[in-house]
Design an enzyme around this catalytic site. Sequence first.
Site, PDB file in Angstrom:
ATOM      1  N   HIS A  63      57.564 -10.330   9.542  1.00  0.00           N
ATOM      2  CA  HIS A  63      58.880 -10.348  10.192  1.00  0.00           C
ATOM      3  C   HIS A  63      59.130 -11.682  10.885  1.00  0.00           C
ATOM      4  CE1 HIS A  63      58.051  -5.870  10.156  1.00  0.00           C
ATOM      5  NE2 HIS A  63      59.135  -6.005   9.435  1.00  0.00           N
ATOM      6  N   HIS A  64      58.386 -12.727  10.519  1.00  0.00           N
ATOM      7  CA  HIS A  64      58.584 -14.006  11.223  1.00  0.00           C
ATOM      8  C   HIS A  64      59.971 -14.569  10.941  1.00  0.00           C
ATOM      9  CE1 HIS A  64      57.686 -15.701   7.301  1.00  0.00           C
ATOM     10  NE2 HIS A  64      58.035 -16.895   7.734  1.00  0.00           N
ATOM     11  N   ARG A  65      60.558 -14.150   9.836  1.00  0.00           N
ATOM     12  CA  ARG A  65      61.958 -14.450   9.527  1.00  0.00           C
ATOM     13  C   ARG A  65      62.593 -13.129   9.084  1.00  0.00           C
ATOM     14  NH1 ARG A  65      63.681 -19.681   8.042  1.00  0.00           N
ATOM     15  NH2 ARG A  65      62.634 -21.178   9.359  1.00  0.00           N
ATOM     16  N   LYS A  93      55.897 -17.221  -0.804  1.00  0.00           N
ATOM     17  CA  LYS A  93      56.894 -17.745  -1.748  1.00  0.00           C
ATOM     18  C   LYS A  93      58.146 -18.215  -1.013  1.00  0.00           C
ATOM     19  CE  LYS A  93      56.729 -15.030  -5.325  1.00  0.00           C
ATOM     20  NZ  LYS A  93      56.975 -13.984  -6.303  1.00  0.00           N
ATOM     21  N   LYS A 105      58.091  -5.886  -0.339  1.00  0.00           N
ATOM     22  CA  LYS A 105      58.060  -5.420  -1.736  1.00  0.00           C
ATOM     23  C   LYS A 105      58.134  -3.905  -1.745  1.00  0.00           C
ATOM     24  CE  LYS A 105      57.675  -7.278  -5.847  1.00  0.00           C
ATOM     25  NZ  LYS A 105      58.127  -8.647  -6.189  1.00  0.00           N
ATOM     26  N   SER A 360      68.372 -15.324  -5.228  1.00  0.00           N
ATOM     27  CA  SER A 360      68.702 -14.139  -4.423  1.00  0.00           C
ATOM     28  C   SER A 360      69.234 -14.582  -3.062  1.00  0.00           C
ATOM     29  CB  SER A 360      67.459 -13.272  -4.199  1.00  0.00           C
ATOM     30  OG  SER A 360      67.296 -12.383  -5.275  1.00  0.00           O
TER      31      SER A 360
HETATM   32  P1  NAD Z   1      60.269  -6.825 -17.072  1.00  0.00           P
HETATM   33  O1  NAD Z   1      60.009  -5.386 -16.911  1.00  0.00           O
HETATM   34  O2  NAD Z   1      61.661  -7.282 -17.346  1.00  0.00           O
HETATM   35  O3  NAD Z   1      59.352  -7.470 -18.230  1.00  0.00           O
HETATM   36  C1  NAD Z   1      57.956  -7.369 -18.308  1.00  0.00           C
HETATM   37  C2  NAD Z   1      57.583  -7.278 -19.784  1.00  0.00           C
HETATM   38  O4  NAD Z   1      56.164  -7.368 -19.929  1.00  0.00           O
HETATM   39  C3  NAD Z   1      58.028  -5.971 -20.429  1.00  0.00           C
HETATM   40  O5  NAD Z   1      58.859  -6.243 -21.537  1.00  0.00           O
HETATM   41  C4  NAD Z   1      56.714  -5.314 -20.846  1.00  0.00           C
HETATM   42  O6  NAD Z   1      56.833  -4.579 -22.051  1.00  0.00           O
HETATM   43  C5  NAD Z   1      55.801  -6.513 -21.002  1.00  0.00           C
HETATM   44  N1  NAD Z   1      54.376  -6.203 -20.888  1.00  0.00           N
HETATM   45  C6  NAD Z   1      53.762  -5.380 -19.993  1.00  0.00           C
HETATM   46  N2  NAD Z   1      52.432  -5.371 -20.210  1.00  0.00           N
HETATM   47  C7  NAD Z   1      52.208  -6.196 -21.264  1.00  0.00           C
HETATM   48  C8  NAD Z   1      51.029  -6.605 -21.961  1.00  0.00           C
HETATM   49  N3  NAD Z   1      49.821  -6.148 -21.626  1.00  0.00           N
HETATM   50  N4  NAD Z   1      51.150  -7.487 -22.991  1.00  0.00           N
HETATM   51  C9  NAD Z   1      52.371  -7.970 -23.342  1.00  0.00           C
HETATM   52  N5  NAD Z   1      53.525  -7.605 -22.724  1.00  0.00           N
HETATM   53  C10 NAD Z   1      53.441  -6.736 -21.689  1.00  0.00           C
HETATM   54  O7  NAD Z   1      59.691  -7.488 -15.742  1.00  0.00           O
HETATM   55  P2  NAD Z   1      60.030  -8.939 -15.170  1.00  0.00           P
HETATM   56  O8  NAD Z   1      61.105  -8.795 -14.182  1.00  0.00           O
HETATM   57  O9  NAD Z   1      60.137  -9.885 -16.292  1.00  0.00           O
HETATM   58  O10 NAD Z   1      58.690  -9.218 -14.336  1.00  0.00           O
HETATM   59  C11 NAD Z   1      57.518  -9.736 -14.948  1.00  0.00           C
HETATM   60  C12 NAD Z   1      56.608 -10.309 -13.862  1.00  0.00           C
HETATM   61  O11 NAD Z   1      57.322 -11.323 -13.129  1.00  0.00           O
HETATM   62  C13 NAD Z   1      56.128  -9.313 -12.805  1.00  0.00           C
HETATM   63  O12 NAD Z   1      54.834  -9.704 -12.365  1.00  0.00           O
HETATM   64  C14 NAD Z   1      57.120  -9.500 -11.671  1.00  0.00           C
HETATM   65  O13 NAD Z   1      56.591  -9.104 -10.419  1.00  0.00           O
HETATM   66  C15 NAD Z   1      57.308 -11.007 -11.745  1.00  0.00           C
HETATM   67  N6  NAD Z   1      58.537 -11.509 -11.116  1.00  0.00           N
HETATM   68  C16 NAD Z   1      59.760 -11.050 -11.503  1.00  0.00           C
HETATM   69  C17 NAD Z   1      60.909 -11.563 -10.902  1.00  0.00           C
HETATM   70  C18 NAD Z   1      62.302 -11.153 -11.326  1.00  0.00           C
HETATM   71  O14 NAD Z   1      63.262 -11.782 -10.864  1.00  0.00           O
HETATM   72  N7  NAD Z   1      62.455 -10.181 -12.213  1.00  0.00           N
HETATM   73  C19 NAD Z   1      60.795 -12.526  -9.881  1.00  0.00           C
HETATM   74  C20 NAD Z   1      59.526 -12.994  -9.520  1.00  0.00           C
HETATM   75  C21 NAD Z   1      58.403 -12.468 -10.156  1.00  0.00           C
END
Ligand code: NAD
Length: 470
Positions: A63-65, A93, A105, A360
């Site tokens: 909660h620092h921000r 981040k 989260k 965001s």
């Molecule tokens: P998403 O659900 O849109 O896509 C993830 C994809 O990975 C899916 O299509 C899934 O089928 C595939 N997948 C899962 N396990 C797999 C495996 N073993 N081998 C190959 N493919 C596999 O999710 P996303 O939003 O793209 O998020 C992906 C990662 O990025 C997560 O770690 C998430 O926390 C991180 N992230 C997302 C955002 C965002 O804005 N969406 C921001 C920062 C970080």
Amino acid sequence: MAGINFNKQVEENFQAASQYLDLSEDLLNQIKENNTIVHFKFPIRRDDGRIEVIEAWRAQHSHHRKPCKGGIRFAEIANEDEVKALAALMTYKCAIVEVPFGGAKGAVKIDSKKYSMAERERICRRLTFELHNKNFIGPGIDVPAPDYGSGEQEMAWISDTYSSLTHELNAPACVTGKPVAMGGVRGRTEATGMGVAFGLREICKNQKLMDQVSLSADINGKRVAIQGFGNVGYHTARYLSEMGAKVTHVSEFEGMISNPEGLDIKELNEFRSKNGSFAKFSKGEFTEKRDDVFGVDCDILVPAALENQIREDNYDQIKAGIIGEAANGPVTSEASKKLFEKGKVIVPDIYLNAGGVTVSYFEWVKNLSHIRFGRIDKRFDAGQFQDMASLLSEVTEKDISKNLVDKFQRQGDEAQLVASGLEETMIEALRQIIEVMEEHDYKMDLRTATFVLAITKVAKSYELAGIFPG
Ligand code: NAD
């Protein structure tokens, strides 16, 4: 991944960086520990009439921000340890890209694919109701966003439910990643992948790091393999291709598709969206062995699926010199150490995928200011450019190309402003990280340097607030 404690991994990375910092143990503990977490369950009605109890969490790491900020993950494997780890990564981040939020989260323990649209809507609305009741959502309290398994539609339901519960003027700022028609910002959907591409492009410009992996200092022509072709993986692939890199391998649940000449990313995405799999994509070779992606001959490996994918038992397969962490926590801390010893460059998640939270932040600012970026100044700037072009033409007695004038006049809409704000953020954050590397003579890895920078920034907030005088 069973047996690997994600939160412990994040703490180990924190610990490694703490050794370089002259901060009190108390302050380090305050920064490291998760501040608040709620774990709750709620019932929803399935389409066949059955009642199912859904499990969910929301962690506010710092909660620092305020407000706290972080996505909501919809995944069957979600657990409390994972939510805490992801919330902590959000704190670091946000500090790295200088957006004024504490880390948070959330997770809902379901596989979204197994629920109908109507069922997912009921889950999101009830989830918002629960968060609101617990004072865990609000434009100045805690602002969720999309993550693994969630997207614009879920954010629209959350925003609509919160707005009907509160009637606050700023209610839409309770969540980001909304559709543009509901107060979203142009460019949020692709922001994380776009940020990953900007980040990798900038890393590739660093001669010292490229010498370490014997690669040329240019993104152009680099061969890329990507694990996960969801939101982050697809947009990363798309922008890297546009920058001149060659995406040769993409893996998904069904397997891996490859083409040594480079895959056509838009075509591949259209094919998979239509057919549910790229197994029969004619412009590439398919194998069901999806994990082969880690060992392919390429320059950049981008894990963009989930955490703990590259571990002690498989890190040795990796041929790529650069590993770009598009997903959160895809490389365990043990594997990270071993890969660093082998001379690999790992670009850490808390920098590389921070494009999502950066945009965001732009969306949240847009919601609070109630005006689209560029709305007031675009025409004015275009007029000024026209006047300048006319003046220049008069003075030089030469015509200024109409195409050039038109091009400049078209610039400055919301999508372009967002992309340029994101590009600037990724460049500036890396400049600061590299400064830390230089201060330590490149003896630490990028992750440790990034953690050093993040912890320093969070510590400064506490020190300046007089809570932990420096
Ligand atoms: P998403 O659900 O849109 O896509 C993830 C994809 O990975 C899916 O299509 C899934 O089928 C595939 N997948 C899962 N396990 C797999 C495996 N073993 N081998 C190959 N493919 C596999 O999710 P996303 O939003 O793209 O998020 C992906 C990662 O990025 C997560 O770690 C998430 O926390 C991180 N992230 C997302 C955002 C965002 O804005 N969406 C921001 C920062 C970080």
